[in-house]
Design an enzyme around this catalytic site. Structure first.
Site, PDB file in Angstrom:
ATOM      1  N   ASP A  43       1.143  -1.162  -0.343  1.00  0.00           N
ATOM      2  CA  ASP A  43       0.192   0.285   0.372  1.00  0.00           C
ATOM      3  C   ASP A  43       0.611   1.273  -0.034  1.00  0.00           C
ATOM      4  O   ASP A  43       0.434   2.177  -0.678  1.00  0.00           O
ATOM      5  CB  ASP A  43      -1.120  -0.072   1.240  1.00  0.00           C
ATOM      6  CG  ASP A  43      -1.508   0.928   1.581  1.00  0.00           C
ATOM      7  OD1 ASP A  43      -3.058   1.920   0.707  1.00  0.00           O
ATOM      8  OD2 ASP A  43      -1.581   1.530   2.424  1.00  0.00           O
ATOM      9  N   GLU A 114      -1.972  -5.195  -3.565  1.00  0.00           N
ATOM     10  CA  GLU A 114      -0.926  -4.541  -3.115  1.00  0.00           C
ATOM     11  C   GLU A 114      -0.157  -5.497  -2.762  1.00  0.00           C
ATOM     12  O   GLU A 114       1.259  -4.998  -1.900  1.00  0.00           O
ATOM     13  CB  GLU A 114      -1.710  -3.641  -1.851  1.00  0.00           C
ATOM     14  CG  GLU A 114      -2.074  -2.987  -2.100  1.00  0.00           C
ATOM     15  CD  GLU A 114      -2.848  -2.428  -1.523  1.00  0.00           C
ATOM     16  OE1 GLU A 114      -3.306  -0.390  -0.890  1.00  0.00           O
ATOM     17  OE2 GLU A 114      -3.309  -2.397  -0.255  1.00  0.00           O
TER      18      GLU A 114
END
Length: 221
Positions: A43, A114
């Site tokens: 992320d 992610e």
């Protein structure tokens, strides 16, 4: 792993990528580590790459760049990236999650993108991650292939896949000159008409049809 061959990733740390595809349900069943920590890392990596991209390629102010970045790293966007790259096909799920359609569940599919990027960062560093994003993700943004602002199709697809039903978009009408065509699309679930949409591109018409279907579903029609 087949996915590593697909993206020509040479590594001595295959276990890192296996972890990136291991959902908590799988990790609990097989007493291994899930992708959650890698997702956290990925992320941050994606936010940094997108931030640099917007800074170098636009003249927007801080507020505008922040809004755009939020669209490009939101769950809908991550889900689209993951689906288009085929990452969802490699997700490792526990039996119950697999049977309930977990490979198409938006949150899981988005998280895996992610986690995959997080694994790539630990394995090969930020420059490799940047090359990957610029090769596979930035073109989707610049071509406007993905509607980052009203992704009704992804929401509808998640609902349908959870129930293991079929989903089909059908062009039922096409009119107007080649430079200004209008398309009408119907969306069918298990061959039953659920929504209809009209727009100046097939993709927009599909979004409108999905929006119509979701609206009817919310109203109980």
């Amino acid at each position: 792993m087949e996915i590593l061959e697909k993206f020509n990733i040479q590594t001595q740390k295959e276990s890192l990528y296996i972890r990136a595809f291991s959902h908590t349900s799988y990790a609990n069943e097989f007493k291994t580590e899930s992708y959650e920590r890698l997702e956290y890392l990925g992320d941050a990596v994606l936010e940094l790459i997108m931030s640099e991209y917007l800074y170098k390629n636009t003249e927007h102010n801080e507020g505008e760049m922040t809004k755009l970045r939020a669209h490009y790293v939101c769950e809908n966007a991550l889900y689209e990236y993951s689906i288009r790259l085929g990452l969802n096909e490699y997700i490792l799920l526990g039996k119950g999650e697999l049977e309930s359609g977990g490979k198409f569940r938006k949150a899981i599919v988005a998280d895996v993108f992610e986690a995959f990027l997080g694994a790539m960062f630990l394995d090969q560093g930020i420059e490799t991650c940047k090359k990957f994003v610029y090769k596979h993700i930035i073109p989707l943004i610049e071509s406007k292939e993905i509607d980052f602002f009203s992704d009704y199709k992804s929401v509808l697809q998640e609902l349908v896949q959870t129930d293991k039903r079929s989903l089909e978009y059908v062009i039922v009408n096409e009119e107007g000159p080649s430079h200004n065509k209008t398309f009408t699309v119907e969306v069918k679930i298990d061959n039953i008409l659920y929504g209809r949409g009209t727009a100046h591109s097939k993709k927009e018409a599909e979004q409108e049809a999905a929006k119509d279907a979701l609206k009817k579903a919310q109203n109980g029609d």
